[in-house]
Write a protein that holds these residues in place. Structure first.
Motif, PDB file in Angstrom:
ATOM      1  N   VAL A  63      20.160 -29.024  -1.426  1.00 53.87           N
ATOM      2  CA  VAL A  63      19.167 -30.033  -1.043  1.00 53.87           C
ATOM      3  C   VAL A  63      19.866 -31.262  -0.443  1.00 53.87           C
ATOM      4  O   VAL A  63      21.049 -31.492  -0.708  1.00 53.87           O
ATOM      5  N   PRO A  64      19.131 -32.042   0.369  1.00 54.35           N
ATOM      6  CA  PRO A  64      19.731 -33.262   0.922  1.00 54.35           C
ATOM      7  C   PRO A  64      20.255 -34.159  -0.208  1.00 54.35           C
ATOM      8  O   PRO A  64      19.586 -34.321  -1.223  1.00 54.35           O
ATOM      9  N   GLY A  65      21.446 -34.659  -0.041  1.00 54.29           N
ATOM     10  CA  GLY A  65      22.029 -35.548  -1.049  1.00 54.29           C
ATOM     11  C   GLY A  65      22.927 -34.847  -2.050  1.00 54.29           C
ATOM     12  O   GLY A  65      23.625 -35.499  -2.828  1.00 54.29           O
ATOM     13  N   VAL A  66      22.922 -33.519  -2.049  1.00 49.74           N
ATOM     14  CA  VAL A  66      23.731 -32.776  -3.015  1.00 49.74           C
ATOM     15  C   VAL A  66      25.232 -32.945  -2.729  1.00 49.74           C
ATOM     16  O   VAL A  66      26.068 -32.770  -3.619  1.00 49.74           O
ATOM     17  N   GLY A  67      25.525 -33.281  -1.481  1.00 56.06           N
ATOM     18  CA  GLY A  67      26.928 -33.510  -1.119  1.00 56.06           C
ATOM     19  C   GLY A  67      27.501 -32.484  -0.154  1.00 56.06           C
ATOM     20  O   GLY A  67      28.710 -32.279  -0.114  1.00 56.06           O
ATOM     21  N   LYS A  68      26.630 -31.870   0.646  1.00 58.97           N
ATOM     22  CA  LYS A  68      27.086 -30.807   1.560  1.00 58.97           C
ATOM     23  C   LYS A  68      28.141 -31.302   2.549  1.00 58.97           C
ATOM     24  O   LYS A  68      29.190 -30.697   2.682  1.00 58.97           O
ATOM     25  N   SER A  69      27.832 -32.394   3.241  1.00 59.13           N
ATOM     26  CA  SER A  69      28.781 -32.795   4.286  1.00 59.13           C
ATOM     27  C   SER A  69      30.081 -33.303   3.680  1.00 59.13           C
ATOM     28  O   SER A  69      31.156 -33.044   4.220  1.00 59.13           O
ATOM     29  N   THR A  70      29.990 -33.978   2.535  1.00 52.63           N
ATOM     30  CA  THR A  70      31.209 -34.452   1.875  1.00 52.63           C
ATOM     31  C   THR A  70      32.039 -33.263   1.408  1.00 52.63           C
ATOM     32  O   THR A  70      33.265 -33.242   1.545  1.00 52.63           O
ATOM     33  N   ARG A 108      29.193 -37.827  10.742  1.00 53.84           N
ATOM     34  CA  ARG A 108      29.507 -37.023   9.567  1.00 53.84           C
ATOM     35  C   ARG A 108      30.828 -36.297   9.763  1.00 53.84           C
ATOM     36  O   ARG A 108      31.190 -35.971  10.879  1.00 53.84           O
ATOM     37  N   GLU A 154      26.196 -24.458   7.732  1.00 52.90           N
ATOM     38  CA  GLU A 154      25.514 -25.338   6.794  1.00 52.90           C
ATOM     39  C   GLU A 154      24.019 -25.322   7.062  1.00 52.90           C
ATOM     40  O   GLU A 154      23.581 -25.253   8.206  1.00 52.90           O
ATOM     41  N   LYS A 202      29.837 -33.111  -7.388  1.00 52.04           N
ATOM     42  CA  LYS A 202      30.004 -34.463  -7.948  1.00 52.04           C
ATOM     43  C   LYS A 202      30.452 -34.429  -9.408  1.00 52.04           C
ATOM     44  O   LYS A 202      30.036 -35.273 -10.210  1.00 52.04           O
ATOM     45  N   ASP A 204      32.618 -35.545 -11.314  1.00 56.49           N
ATOM     46  CA  ASP A 204      33.641 -36.567 -11.519  1.00 56.49           C
ATOM     47  C   ASP A 204      33.085 -37.700 -12.391  1.00 56.49           C
ATOM     48  O   ASP A 204      31.875 -37.811 -12.586  1.00 56.49           O
ATOM     49  N   SER A 240      34.462 -31.616  -7.317  1.00 58.20           N
ATOM     50  CA  SER A 240      34.234 -32.971  -6.828  1.00 58.20           C
ATOM     51  C   SER A 240      34.921 -33.118  -5.488  1.00 58.20           C
ATOM     52  O   SER A 240      36.124 -32.879  -5.365  1.00 58.20           O
ATOM     53  N   ALA A 241      34.140 -33.506  -4.503  1.00 61.42           N
ATOM     54  CA  ALA A 241      34.731 -33.721  -3.184  1.00 61.42           C
ATOM     55  C   ALA A 241      35.547 -35.009  -3.183  1.00 61.42           C
ATOM     56  O   ALA A 241      36.438 -35.192  -2.367  1.00 61.42           O
ATOM     57  N   VAL A 242      35.230 -35.892  -4.127  1.00 56.53           N
ATOM     58  CA  VAL A 242      35.917 -37.184  -4.183  1.00 56.53           C
ATOM     59  C   VAL A 242      37.298 -37.042  -4.822  1.00 56.53           C
ATOM     60  O   VAL A 242      38.294 -37.514  -4.291  1.00 56.53           O
TER      61      VAL A 242
HETATM   62  P1  GDP Z   1      24.285 -33.978   1.972  1.00 53.16           P
HETATM   63  O1  GDP Z   1      22.981 -34.636   2.310  1.00 53.16           O
HETATM   64  O2  GDP Z   1      24.056 -32.775   1.111  1.00 53.16           O
HETATM   65  O3  GDP Z   1      25.119 -33.662   3.187  1.00 53.16           O
HETATM   66  O4  GDP Z   1      25.104 -35.003   1.045  1.00 53.16           O
HETATM   67  P2  GDP Z   1      26.294 -35.997   1.417  1.00 53.16           P
HETATM   68  O5  GDP Z   1      27.558 -35.259   1.609  1.00 53.16           O
HETATM   69  O6  GDP Z   1      25.847 -36.893   2.515  1.00 53.16           O
HETATM   70  O7  GDP Z   1      26.452 -36.822   0.050  1.00 53.16           O
HETATM   71  C1  GDP Z   1      25.380 -37.562  -0.516  1.00 53.16           C
HETATM   72  C2  GDP Z   1      25.939 -38.676  -1.354  1.00 53.16           C
HETATM   73  O8  GDP Z   1      26.678 -38.163  -2.458  1.00 53.16           O
HETATM   74  C3  GDP Z   1      26.884 -39.586  -0.595  1.00 53.16           C
HETATM   75  O9  GDP Z   1      26.612 -40.917  -0.978  1.00 53.16           O
HETATM   76  C4  GDP Z   1      28.244 -39.164  -1.075  1.00 53.16           C
HETATM   77  O10 GDP Z   1      29.182 -40.214  -1.052  1.00 53.16           O
HETATM   78  C5  GDP Z   1      27.980 -38.701  -2.493  1.00 53.16           C
HETATM   79  N1  GDP Z   1      28.946 -37.664  -2.900  1.00 53.16           N
HETATM   80  C6  GDP Z   1      29.233 -36.539  -2.211  1.00 53.16           C
HETATM   81  N2  GDP Z   1      30.156 -35.797  -2.852  1.00 53.16           N
HETATM   82  C7  GDP Z   1      30.481 -36.480  -3.977  1.00 53.16           C
HETATM   83  C8  GDP Z   1      31.385 -36.224  -5.062  1.00 53.16           C
HETATM   84  O11 GDP Z   1      32.111 -35.218  -5.127  1.00 53.16           O
HETATM   85  N3  GDP Z   1      31.426 -37.151  -6.062  1.00 53.16           N
HETATM   86  C9  GDP Z   1      30.653 -38.267  -6.041  1.00 53.16           C
HETATM   87  N4  GDP Z   1      30.756 -39.104  -7.055  1.00 53.16           N
HETATM   88  N5  GDP Z   1      29.798 -38.534  -5.035  1.00 53.16           N
HETATM   89  C10 GDP Z   1      29.708 -37.675  -4.019  1.00 53.16           C
END
Ligand code: GDP
Length: 323
Positions: A63-70, A108, A154, A202, A204, A240-242
């Protein structure tokens, strides 16, 4: 602004030489809806087909916000640093409406986009998911021919596009958040059933404990699904992508899958090709149908009559098809 077309061989040679400028132009050709472009694209694809099939095709959804692009940026950099060539594509249904792709946004994956081993292409746009998905699939083949050994496709986890992506990849990775346990009961079940692995993102800082709990929950949930024909049982991992925690484990698990699938992979792809043919027939017939002037003219009237209950949907459909 129209650019001069190249010859079939110029496109083919450029792609096979991994010339990214020519690759991008070939993808643009494939995405074009102009008849002359489509004829040329088909000739290029026919010549390129023998050079495809050697990459790992990996679908990534959530879902949006899950962290796909990160995640894709972190994992992509990890692979690119290992010397692997990686292409990132997207099927983005939202881009059909806005005309601008969210997934393909240039800001991105900034770092990954500058890596010499990575190629990132925004989602195709088009009137239908079928059309967009077809173009993504052909783009994937072009990237394979250009020597990208890993392809990430993606998609936003909001519905039909997952099915389309599942139909073109070898491995389907679902990203999920900890503490979203309610989703187990809801719509995500269908998508979960398609997943070869779930990664809890996420994981972490204060999220670590919840991620471990979610991992156990999803592992239990996956056990309830019938085993797949391939004999692969879906895995659940945290990452964790971070902090980079878990990224290498996920990649190793994906490699393990490909080891497991040695002969099964050909079979999976054969099935996919056959289904894709049938889906494309449906898509082309429908496209053809709606573009017929007689049909286009009568559709608004039929919609009105069906809407007011003056004629049944079946009768209306039959009458239109008779045209
Ligand atoms: P997408 O909509 O699925 O592509 O999600 P994004 O990659 O844009 O990430 C959404 C939010 O989650 C952003 O604010 C990121 O900084 C945060 N985020 C992504 N990956 C991680 C992670 O591994 N750890 C933490 N703490 N935050 C993350």
């Amino acid at each position: 602004s129209r650019r001069k077309r190249l010859s079939v061989n110029e496109y083919v040679d450029g792609v096979l030489e991994s010339n990214t400028i020519v690759l991008s132009r070939t993808i643009t050709l494939v995405e074009s809806n102009l008849t002359e472009d489509q004829i040329l694209a088909e000739q290029v694809l026919a010549k390129i087909l023998p050079h495809t099939g050697s990459s790992k095709r990996i679908g990534i959804t959530g879902v949006p916000g899950v962290g796909k692009s990160t995640f894709i940026e972190a994992m992509g950099l990890h692979l690119a640093e290992m010397g692997k060539k990686l292409a990132v594509l997207a099927v983005d249904p939202s881009s059909q409406k806005s005309g601008g792709s969210i997934l393909g946004d240039k800001t991105r994956m900034e770092q990954l986009s500058h890596h010499r081993n990575a190629y990132i292409r925004p989602s195709a746009t088009g009137a239908s998911l079928g059309g967009v998905a077809n173009k993504t699939r052909e783009t994937m083949l072009l990237c394979e021919a250009a020597g990208y050994e890993t392809i990430f496709i993606e998609t936003v986890g909001v519905g039909q596009s997952e099915v389309a992506v599942k139909g073109m990849v070898d491995f389907f990775l679902l990203l999920m958040l900890a503490g979203a346990g309610d989703e187990l009961q809801g719509i995500k079940k269908g998508i979960m059933e398609m997943a070869d692995a779930i990664a809890i993102t996420k994981a972490d800082q204060e999220n670590i404990a919840a991620s471990k709990k979610a991992k156990a929950e999803y592992q239990n949930a996956l056990h309830l699904f019938p085993p797949s024909d391939t004999g692969w049982s879906p895995k659940v991992l945290t990452c964790s992508a971070v902090t980079q925690q878990g990224l290498d484990e996920i990649w190793q698990m994906i490699e393990q899958y490909f080891d497991h699938m040695t002969s099964g992979l050909d079979q999976l792809r054969r099935h996919q090709n056959v289904s894709w043919m049938h889906e494309t027939i449906g898509y082309l017939l429908k496209n053809n149908f709606y573009h017929k002037p007689e049909v286009a003219k009568l559709i608004p009237e039929m919609e009105k009559q069906v809407g007011f209950g003056k004629i049944t949907p079946q009768a209306a459909a039959r009458e239109l098809i008779r045209l």
